[in-house]
Design a protein around this motif. Structure first.
Motif, mmCIF file in Angstrom:
data_model
loop_
_atom_site.group_PDB
_atom_site.id
_atom_site.type_symbol
_atom_site.label_atom_id
_atom_site.label_comp_id
_atom_site.label_asym_id
_atom_site.label_seq_id
_atom_site.Cartn_x
_atom_site.Cartn_y
_atom_site.Cartn_z
ATOM 1 N N GLY A 348 -3.654 7.019 9.701
ATOM 2 C CA GLY A 348 -3.284 7.017 8.625
ATOM 3 C C GLY A 348 -4.521 6.034 7.345
ATOM 4 O O GLY A 348 -5.394 5.998 7.975
ATOM 5 N N SER A 349 -3.213 5.930 6.740
ATOM 6 C CA SER A 349 -3.964 5.283 5.433
ATOM 7 C C SER A 349 -4.006 4.219 5.434
ATOM 8 O O SER A 349 -4.132 3.144 4.287
ATOM 9 N N LYS A 350 -2.909 3.719 5.777
ATOM 10 C CA LYS A 350 -2.170 2.228 5.097
ATOM 11 C C LYS A 350 -2.233 1.125 6.797
ATOM 12 O O LYS A 350 -1.784 0.972 7.383
ATOM 13 N N VAL A 351 -3.112 -0.172 5.741
ATOM 14 C CA VAL A 351 -2.905 -0.818 6.818
ATOM 15 C C VAL A 351 -2.110 -1.687 7.455
ATOM 16 O O VAL A 351 -2.376 -1.439 8.397
ATOM 17 N N PRO A 352 -0.495 -1.709 6.804
ATOM 18 C CA PRO A 352 0.149 -1.646 7.886
ATOM 19 C C PRO A 352 0.439 -0.790 8.894
ATOM 20 O O PRO A 352 0.600 -1.337 9.829
ATOM 21 N N SER A 353 1.211 0.008 8.250
ATOM 22 C CA SER A 353 1.401 0.800 9.552
ATOM 23 C C SER A 353 -0.188 1.205 10.429
ATOM 24 O O SER A 353 0.539 0.601 11.505
ATOM 25 N N VAL A 354 -1.085 1.582 10.223
ATOM 26 C CA VAL A 354 -2.112 1.318 11.515
ATOM 27 C C VAL A 354 -2.312 0.300 12.359
ATOM 28 O O VAL A 354 -2.047 0.399 13.556
ATOM 29 N N VAL A 355 -2.133 -0.777 11.601
ATOM 30 C CA VAL A 355 -2.612 -1.590 12.337
ATOM 31 C C VAL A 355 -0.621 -2.626 13.070
ATOM 32 O O VAL A 355 -1.468 -2.790 14.843
#
Length: 647
Positions: A348-355
Motif C-alpha cells: 500500500g502507499s497510504k499510511v492510514p490504509s496500511v496501518v
C-alpha cells in the motif's frame, strides 16, 4: 559450441537445432483464449514442425514479435457441475436466499448426479504409472471406483453436511476461494469489518500533528522540473506524495461505506508496545520461500514445506482490499498447519490504509501469523504507479511512517520489510535506508533483492552490494548496542552451492528463494543437505502428485475445485519445465539464467517434463486429475508456450 547463456547439456542428449528458436520466457511473470485440451501430440522435446524449418522459411520481424511477450488479459473458463450444490447447504447451514437460490439444495440429488470422485494414485503407485500417451479414453489412472475424499483422508472429517463417510464425501467450495477445513486461521474469510480502528486512528492523528508542526517552519523553495516530470525534493525526510491515479478513501470513509454510519472508537487504544517487547525472530539457518504472486498459493507452499522450507509467506495482498473485506484478499492469510513460520505480505502507499490493514490482521489473525511483511520491492507497473511496492524506496519518510504505524498496530507481531537495491539502475539507495529500518522504524527483519526496480531480471543480482548493506546494518547495531535482526538476501539462488556461497560471502542470515523454488521446489532439500540432487523423473512426478493432492484438499473436490487445481498445477509446470536435470549437464551446478537448448531426457517421462508446450502441461495434469473438460482451457502466461504461437 553453444552460445553464452546456454546450459551446457551433454552432446548425447542434444537435439538438432531448428532454424527458429523459441522465445525466452520473461521472468517478470514470477512477480503477475486458447484451448490446449484436445489435439495432443506426443512431445519429443522439439518444437511443432509447423513453427519452423526450411520448408516454412524464416519468420519476419513482425512474426517474431507476435510470438514473444506475454498473453495479456488471460481468462480461465469456470466449469461447474450440472447440478451445482449450494455452498451454504454443503457446509451444513441454511441458505440466505431460500427458494430464490440459483443453486441446488437437494444433497441426495447432487450426490446421484455428480461425477465420480477421483481415484487418486498412492505414492507407491507412481513408479507404475503410464504417461498419458499410453492410455486411452476411460483408461486413465484417475478413473475407477476406489474413490476417496482427500480432505477426509487427511483430517478424518470434511465440511459436507451429511454423515461422515469416505465414498461420495465431497468438499464443495466455489473455485478461486479457499476451504477452511485444512487451515489454522481464526475466523476465515471475514467480510464484516464493522469495528473501528482505534490504534490506526490515534496514530494518524499523531502523524498529522507532527506534519502540521513541521509545516509551520520556514521551508526552502523547491525547484520545479522543467521537463514536466515529478518534482525532486532534496530533503531526505520530506513526505512527497506520488501521482496516484485513483483516489484512495480514508479509514473513516471505508468504515462509513461498510456500515452505513461512522462508528466512533469505543475504547482508547492500548499503550503502544515497545520495540524490545516484540517477539524476536530467530531465523538464522532457516530456509525462506519468498511470497510469489499467483503461484505462491497454499498448495505450493505446502509442497515446498514438504521439501524443507522453514519460513513461508502468503502472496502479496493490497491493504485497501483487506479493508474492503475482499474474500480473495482474505484467502491469502490462510495457513496450513504444516507451515512452521508463516507471514502475510501487504502492499500500500497510504499510511492510514496500511496501518489500518495491519490492525485488522492483528485482530483477525493474531494467533495464526508469525510476522507481517511490507512489500517495498514489487517492480510491476500496476503496483509501482500507485506509489506502492518499490515506489516506497524513493519516499523514505512515508515508508518510515508506514512501518512505524504497522509496528504499533500489530502489537507483539513483528514487522518485516522486503526491498530492492533501489529504483533506478546505478542509483542504489538500500545501504542508506536499511540501517534506519530497525532502530528508527521498528522493523524486526528485512530481505533485500539484489536488483533495482528498473533492472528487473536483465542482469545478475548484485551480491557485493547486498554485503555492503548488511555491513552497514551490522555496523550501526554494534555502534549503538542494538539487538541483531535477521537479514536475508535474494537473487539467482538455484542450487545448494549458490545458497551457501551467498550466505558466506555476503554475511546474510539466509537467502529468500523465489525463482529457484518455482523451477525446482526440491531446492530446499538440496540446501538442507548441502548437496545437488540429481532428481529422477519419477521423483519429480511424485512432487507433482503431491501438488495435485494438496490442491484438491485446498480448493475442493467438486468440478470447480478440480479445475482450479488443474489451472494452478499448469501454472506451476510453466516454471518447472525449465529445469535441466543435472545428470545431463557438463558442468555443475546449473545456473538459473541459462537457457537450455533442445534436448531429450534420459527417459520418455523426463522428456515430457521438459516440454515447453502448454498442451503437455495439461496432459501431465490429466495423469492425476483425469481428462480436462471440453469447455476448460488453459492460456499460458508466455506466448512462446502457446499452441497458436507455433502455428
Amino acid at each position: 559450441m553453444l552460445p553464452p547463456g546456454t546450459a551446457q547439456v551433454k552432446a548425447e542428449f542434444l537435439l538438432p537445432v531448428n532454424a527458429t528458436s523459441s522465445a525466452v520466457p520473461d521472468d517478470d511473470a514470477a512477480e503477475g483464449s486458447s484451448s490446449h485440451v484436445h489435439g495432443h501430440t506426443p512431445s519429443d522435446g522439439q518444437q511443432d514442425t509447423r513453427s519452423s524449418g526450411p520448408a516454412r522459411g524464416k519468420l519476419t520481424k513482425a512474426q517474431k514479435k507476435a510470438q514473444t511477450g506475454v498473453n495479456k488479459g488471460r481468462r480461465f473458463g469456470k466449469v461447474r457441475d450440472e447440478l451445482d450444490l449450494c455452498y451454504q447447504v454443503a457446509a451444513g447451514g441454511m441458505c440466505d436466499f431460500g427458494d430464490q437460490c440459483r443453486n441446488n439444495h437437494d444433497v441426495a440429488a447432487y450426490l446421484a448426479a455428480k461425477p465420480p470422485d477421483l481415484a487418486f494414485p498412492a505414492p507407491e503407485d507412481i513408479n507404475n504409472m503410464l504417461i498419458p500417451a499410453a492410455w486411452g479414453a476411460g483408461g486413465d489412472p484417475a478413473s475407477g471406483s476406489n474413490t476417496t475424499c482427500p480432505v477426509f483422508a487427511e483430517l478424518g472429517e470434511c465440511r459436507f453436511a451429511s454423515p461422515r463417510r469416505v465414498e461420495g464425501c465431497m468438499i464443495l467450495i466455489p473455485a478461486g476461494t479457499d476451504s477452511d477445513s485444512d487451515v489454522a486461521t481464526s475466523r476465515g474469510t471475514s467480510t464484516q469489518l464493522t469495528y473501528p480502528f482505534p490504534i490506526a486512528t490515534a496514530y494518524q492523528k499523531e502523524v498529522e500533528a507532527a506534519d502540521a508542526s513541521k509545516n509551520t517552519k520556514p521551508r526552502p523553495n523547491v525547484p520545479v522540473s522543467s521537463g514536466g516530470g515529478p518534482v525532486v525534493i532534496s530533503e531526505p525526510d520530506q513526505d512527497q506524495d506520488m501521482d496516484v491515479p485513483v483516489a484512495q478513501p480514508s479509514v473513516d470513509e471505508i468504515v462509513e461505506k461498510r456500515t452505513g454510519d461512522t462508528v466512533p472508537p469505543v475504547d482508547a487504544p492500548d499503550v503502544p508496545m515497545r520495540f524490545l517487547e516484540k517477539k524476536r525472530l530467530d531465523w538464522a539457518g532457516k530456509t525462506y520461500l519468498a511470497p510469489l504472486t499467483t503461484v505462491g498459493n497454499l498448495p505450493f507452499r505446502r509442497l515446498c514445506v514438504s521439501y524443507g522450507a522453514d519460513i513461508t509467506c502468503g502472496e502479496m495482498g493490497l491493504a485497501n482490499s483487506f479493508l474492503a473485506g475482499s474474500k480473495e484478499e482474505w484467502s491469502l492469510v490462510r495457513r496450513h498447519p504444516s507451515e512452521k513460520i508463516f507471514g502475510v505480505q501487504i502492499a500500500g502507499s497510504k499510511v492510514p490504509s496500511v496501518v489500518s490493514a495491519a490492525e485488522v490482521l492483528a485482530k483477525e489473525c493474531g494467533n495464526t501469523i508469525d510476522f507481517v511483511d511490507l512489500n517495498c520491492g514489487c517492480p510491476i507497473d500496476l503496483v509501482f504507479k500507485t506509489g506502492s511496492g518499490s515506489a516506497l524506496l524513493d519516499n523514505v519518510n512515508r515508508l518510515g511512517k508506514i512501518v512505524l504505524g504497522m509496528s504499533r498496530a500489530l502489537g507483539e507481531i513483528p514487522v518485516t520489510v522486503k526491498l530492492r537495491t533501489g529504483v533506478k539502475d546505478g542509483k542504489n539507495t538500500a545501504h542508506k535506508l536499511m540501517p534506519r529500518l530497525a532502530p528508527e522504524f521498528n522493523a524486526s527483519a528485512m530481505t533485500l533483492h539484489g536488483r533495482t526496480r528498473q533492472q528487473r531480471y536483465t542482469k545478475l543480482a548484485d551480491w557485493e552490494y547486498i554485503k555492503q548493506c548488511v555491513d552497514a546494518v551490522r555496523a550501526r547495531e554494534t555502534d549503538e548496542d542494538l539487538p541483531r535482526i535477521p537479514i536475508f538476501g535474494g537473487g539467482d539462488c538455484f542450487s545448494s552451492q549458490d545458497y551457501w556461497a551467498c550466505v558466506e560471502q555476503s554475511g546474510v542470515d539466509g537467502v529468500m528463494v523465489a525463482r529457484g523454488a518455482l523451477i525446482k521446489p526440491w531446492i530446499f532439500t538440496e540446501i538442507k543437505e548441502h548437496r545437488e540432487w540429481d532428481i529422477s523423473a519419477r521423483e519429480r512426478l511424485e512432487g507433482i502428485r503431491k501438488y495435485a493432492e494438496f490442491g484438491l484438499t485446498h480448493f475442493g473436490t467438486d468440478t470447480a475445485g478440480v479445475n482450479s487445481t488443474r489451472r494452478y498445477l499448469c501454472e506451476a509446470l510453466s516454471f518447472q519445465y525449465r529445469y535441466v536435470p543435472i545428470g545431463l549437464l557438463e558442468h555443475l551446478p546449473g545456473r538459473i539464467n541459462d537457457r537450455a537448448p533442445a534436448f531429450r531426457g534420459r527417459d520418455e517421462l523426463e522428456t515430457l517434463l521438459a516440454s515447453g508446450d502448454s498442451r503437455d502441461w495439461v496432459r501431465i495434469s490429466e495423469m492425476f486429475l483425469g481428462p480436462a473438460p471440453e469447455a476448460w482451457s488453459f492460456t499460458p502466461k508466455h506466448k512462446s508456450n502457446a499452441y497458436e504461437s507455433q502455428g
